[in-house]
Design a protein around this motif. Sequence first.
Motif, PDB file in Angstrom:
ATOM      1  N   ALA A 307      37.130   3.745 -18.091  1.00 19.31           N
ATOM      2  CA  ALA A 307      37.521   2.992 -19.285  1.00 19.31           C
ATOM      3  C   ALA A 307      36.680   3.347 -20.499  1.00 19.31           C
ATOM      4  O   ALA A 307      36.906   2.805 -21.589  1.00 19.31           O
ATOM      5  CB  ALA A 307      37.429   1.496 -19.003  1.00 19.31           C
ATOM      6  N   GLY A 308      35.695   4.232 -20.326  1.00 23.60           N
ATOM      7  CA  GLY A 308      34.877   4.668 -21.440  1.00 23.60           C
ATOM      8  C   GLY A 308      33.629   3.847 -21.665  1.00 23.60           C
ATOM      9  O   GLY A 308      32.942   4.012 -22.688  1.00 23.60           O
ATOM     10  N   ALA A 309      33.295   2.943 -20.735  1.00 24.25           N
ATOM     11  CA  ALA A 309      32.143   2.058 -20.879  1.00 24.25           C
ATOM     12  C   ALA A 309      30.855   2.768 -20.485  1.00 24.25           C
ATOM     13  O   ALA A 309      30.865   3.919 -20.020  1.00 24.25           O
ATOM     14  CB  ALA A 309      32.344   0.802 -20.043  1.00 24.25           C
ATOM     15  N   SER A 310      29.740   2.053 -20.658  1.00 23.74           N
ATOM     16  CA  SER A 310      28.432   2.533 -20.234  1.00 23.74           C
ATOM     17  C   SER A 310      27.976   1.709 -19.044  1.00 23.74           C
ATOM     18  O   SER A 310      28.052   0.478 -19.077  1.00 23.74           O
ATOM     19  CB  SER A 310      27.405   2.393 -21.365  1.00 23.74           C
ATOM     20  OG  SER A 310      27.845   3.065 -22.528  1.00 23.74           O
ATOM     21  N   SER A 384      26.222   3.247  -7.834  1.00 25.02           N
ATOM     22  CA  SER A 384      26.479   4.174  -8.935  1.00 25.02           C
ATOM     23  C   SER A 384      27.853   4.821  -8.869  1.00 25.02           C
ATOM     24  O   SER A 384      28.219   5.579  -9.771  1.00 25.02           O
ATOM     25  CB  SER A 384      25.403   5.266  -8.960  1.00 25.02           C
ATOM     26  OG  SER A 384      25.499   6.101  -7.819  1.00 25.02           O
ATOM     27  N   GLY A 385      28.621   4.543  -7.819  1.00 29.20           N
ATOM     28  CA  GLY A 385      29.955   5.114  -7.720  1.00 29.20           C
ATOM     29  C   GLY A 385      29.929   6.607  -7.497  1.00 29.20           C
ATOM     30  O   GLY A 385      29.028   7.141  -6.833  1.00 29.20           O
ATOM     31  N   THR A 386      30.914   7.293  -8.087  1.00 25.12           N
ATOM     32  CA  THR A 386      31.068   8.733  -7.840  1.00 25.12           C
ATOM     33  C   THR A 386      31.083   9.563  -9.121  1.00 25.12           C
ATOM     34  O   THR A 386      31.175  10.781  -9.056  1.00 25.12           O
ATOM     35  CB  THR A 386      32.384   9.000  -7.076  1.00 25.12           C
ATOM     36  OG1 THR A 386      33.497   8.602  -7.890  1.00 25.12           O
ATOM     37  CG2 THR A 386      32.423   8.232  -5.758  1.00 25.12           C
ATOM     38  N   ALA A 387      31.012   8.936 -10.278  1.00 27.34           N
ATOM     39  CA  ALA A 387      31.115   9.671 -11.549  1.00 27.34           C
ATOM     40  C   ALA A 387      29.897  10.556 -11.776  1.00 27.34           C
ATOM     41  O   ALA A 387      28.812  10.304 -11.235  1.00 27.34           O
ATOM     42  CB  ALA A 387      31.269   8.688 -12.706  1.00 27.34           C
ATOM     43  N   PRO A 388      30.036  11.582 -12.600  1.00 29.53           N
ATOM     44  CA  PRO A 388      28.867  12.380 -12.971  1.00 29.53           C
ATOM     45  C   PRO A 388      27.845  11.523 -13.720  1.00 29.53           C
ATOM     46  O   PRO A 388      28.215  10.612 -14.468  1.00 29.53           O
ATOM     47  CB  PRO A 388      29.452  13.455 -13.900  1.00 29.53           C
ATOM     48  CG  PRO A 388      30.917  13.478 -13.619  1.00 29.53           C
ATOM     49  CD  PRO A 388      31.281  12.096 -13.211  1.00 29.53           C
ATOM     50  N   ILE A 389      26.570  11.824 -13.520  1.00 25.94           N
ATOM     51  CA  ILE A 389      25.499  11.106 -14.217  1.00 25.94           C
ATOM     52  C   ILE A 389      25.273  11.827 -15.542  1.00 25.94           C
ATOM     53  O   ILE A 389      24.869  12.985 -15.578  1.00 25.94           O
ATOM     54  CB  ILE A 389      24.218  11.083 -13.364  1.00 25.94           C
ATOM     55  CG1 ILE A 389      24.504  10.371 -12.042  1.00 25.94           C
ATOM     56  CG2 ILE A 389      23.085  10.389 -14.112  1.00 25.94           C
ATOM     57  CD1 ILE A 389      23.425  10.547 -10.999  1.00 25.94           C
ATOM     58  N   GLY A 403      29.142   6.438 -20.525  1.00 24.96           N
ATOM     59  CA  GLY A 403      29.201   7.033 -19.204  1.00 24.96           C
ATOM     60  C   GLY A 403      28.212   6.405 -18.242  1.00 24.96           C
ATOM     61  O   GLY A 403      27.663   5.324 -18.477  1.00 24.96           O
ATOM     62  N   LEU A 404      27.975   7.096 -17.129  1.00 23.30           N
ATOM     63  CA  LEU A 404      27.046   6.638 -16.093  1.00 23.30           C
ATOM     64  C   LEU A 404      25.646   7.130 -16.427  1.00 23.30           C
ATOM     65  O   LEU A 404      25.417   8.335 -16.588  1.00 23.30           O
ATOM     66  CB  LEU A 404      27.482   7.158 -14.727  1.00 23.30           C
ATOM     67  CG  LEU A 404      26.597   6.759 -13.548  1.00 23.30           C
ATOM     68  CD1 LEU A 404      26.599   5.247 -13.336  1.00 23.30           C
ATOM     69  CD2 LEU A 404      27.049   7.470 -12.282  1.00 23.30           C
ATOM     70  N   ILE A 405      24.705   6.193 -16.517  1.00 16.86           N
ATOM     71  CA  ILE A 405      23.352   6.493 -16.965  1.00 16.86           C
ATOM     72  C   ILE A 405      22.355   6.059 -15.892  1.00 16.86           C
ATOM     73  O   ILE A 405      22.487   4.963 -15.324  1.00 16.86           O
ATOM     74  CB  ILE A 405      23.025   5.736 -18.276  1.00 16.86           C
ATOM     75  CG1 ILE A 405      24.088   6.000 -19.339  1.00 16.86           C
ATOM     76  CG2 ILE A 405      21.630   6.105 -18.769  1.00 16.86           C
ATOM     77  CD1 ILE A 405      24.195   7.432 -19.785  1.00 16.86           C
ATOM     78  N   TYR A 406      21.372   6.915 -15.625  1.00 19.55           N
ATOM     79  CA  TYR A 406      20.268   6.477 -14.783  1.00 19.55           C
ATOM     80  C   TYR A 406      19.151   5.970 -15.680  1.00 19.55           C
ATOM     81  O   TYR A 406      18.544   6.740 -16.435  1.00 19.55           O
ATOM     82  CB  TYR A 406      19.745   7.594 -13.869  1.00 19.55           C
ATOM     83  CG  TYR A 406      18.626   7.057 -13.011  1.00 19.55           C
ATOM     84  CD1 TYR A 406      18.909   6.101 -12.043  1.00 19.55           C
ATOM     85  CD2 TYR A 406      17.300   7.406 -13.237  1.00 19.55           C
ATOM     86  CE1 TYR A 406      17.894   5.521 -11.302  1.00 19.55           C
ATOM     87  CE2 TYR A 406      16.282   6.846 -12.495  1.00 19.55           C
ATOM     88  CZ  TYR A 406      16.593   5.902 -11.528  1.00 19.55           C
ATOM     89  OH  TYR A 406      15.585   5.305 -10.803  1.00 19.55           O
ATOM     90  N   ALA A 407      18.900   4.652 -15.636  1.00 13.70           N
ATOM     91  CA  ALA A 407      17.819   4.031 -16.407  1.00 13.70           C
ATOM     92  C   ALA A 407      16.651   3.804 -15.457  1.00 13.70           C
ATOM     93  O   ALA A 407      16.705   2.932 -14.591  1.00 13.70           O
ATOM     94  CB  ALA A 407      18.290   2.713 -17.013  1.00 13.70           C
TER      95      ALA A 407
END
Length: 517
Positions: A307-310, A384-389, A403-407
């Motif tokens: 959906a384009g979220a973070s 974290s699901g399966t999306a690219p980080i 997107g998917l972020i590692y904080a």
Amino acid sequence: MAAPLTIRMHPSDNVAIVANDGGLPAGTVLPCGLVLREKVPQGHKVALLDLPAHSPVLRYGIPIGHALQDVAAGSWVHERLLHMPEARGLAQLPMATAQPAPLPPLEGYTFEGFRNADGSVGTRNILAITTTVQCVSGVVDFAVQRIKAELLPLFPHVDDVVGLEHSYGCGVAIDAEGAEIPIRTLRHISLNPNFGGEVMVVSLGCEKLQPERLMPPGTIPITDTRSEPAALDVVCLQDEAHVGFMAMIEAIMATAREHLTRLNQRRRETVPASELVVGVQCGGSDAFSGVTANPAVGFCTDLLVRAGASVMFSEVTEVRDGIDQLTARASTPEVAQAMVREMAWYDAYLARGQVDRSANTTPGNKKGGLSNIVEKAMGSIVKSGTAPISGVLAPGEKLRQKGLIYAATPASDFICGTLQLAAGMNLHVFTTGRGTPYGLAEVPVIKVATRSELARRWHDLMDINAGTIADGTASIEDVGWELFHLMLEVASGRQKTWAERWKLHNALVLFNPAPIT
């Protein structure tokens, strides 16, 4: 008695966990024909095969340990029977080598949020009063209670007033290496989207963390480039104009009124789901965390990214043993290297205290069936699901991409939540197996139970029951979609979480790796 139910996570696993409430007694015949040699508590592992001494014990398809002695099939496999493997080295890791195919966009989903001048969106409309030092916390708390009682009813479009209390600000080596982390954390929390850009500071006056150091010129965004940056709005308790305690309180209330007036002009508007900034975390984990709640959150994470979220996932020690999985999923080699950088920094931080990632697990984790941090990490990563980080944040940094972020954060619930707030989180998802009443005043916290027994017992604390996955009455996808839709309702203010209804708020805890003087 219900039929015996065990859950095996991967075809190569030589152990499975017992899913039945209360566990299973010795002599129970499992569907595969295996007979339990002893009682196995719920969530704990049973050996599916004979395990010779020193052989790997496999769960999630990876070795979570090695048997310290011969273990017969049908035996209870607990932490005292396992030798934990060493952590994966940080050299020669797969770097951006396993990027999944792009997921199709998920369009048409919206929520009602508060659009800010800098373009960010809040899910709540809150006046936050920033403090520079712990010394002023009691005064600020007194003032906040009066503001809530006397002023807040006059401003119906403002949801709450919170004091950003913390234990930092003085008695610290403020110029030492690492001191930048708590300072930028507090700075960025003050700019969280739920606070509408209204920055109000209460200072003592003599503290090391002076207001100008906390919020230097240019920190607060302005929309009109012709304007000069506004002066920082500070109430200093040591100001000579304050004669007596009530003078301090009246000054804070008068300043708060100005900010409340502006916040009260804000209105919710329809915004795309891409404006969500979600922090995911787990606490009080058990063996079901990686079976039910965390996989459902991972499915929802993929929906949000589509959906384009973070979405931010965190907790260094709870992903450290899967670092090769994460670097492989990085969108670029540079993102992978940034993850390695954060793991190495935290390895060194723990080594200074003469511990390693094994110090993470708690008595409750072990009672819930998690033998060690390796097993816990494998169940944690699936959030974290399966999306690219697509990006990595160091502790206290502010998120500036989708997107998917590692904080990178410690695994402490309170420190992790505080750092995710600083990154810009406007909605929080928290999974638990043992149960915790965790909540934050600054952002809605949706709590997901890993087991149906917990969801029934804590029916007015848990927002979603992922235990239905283990019960067989719902799929991971079902619960993931349920969470996604609930997030939109909560973000819109149409539904409050249980933590919000009960006003359960944990304190902010700043991560300070620098010395205390």
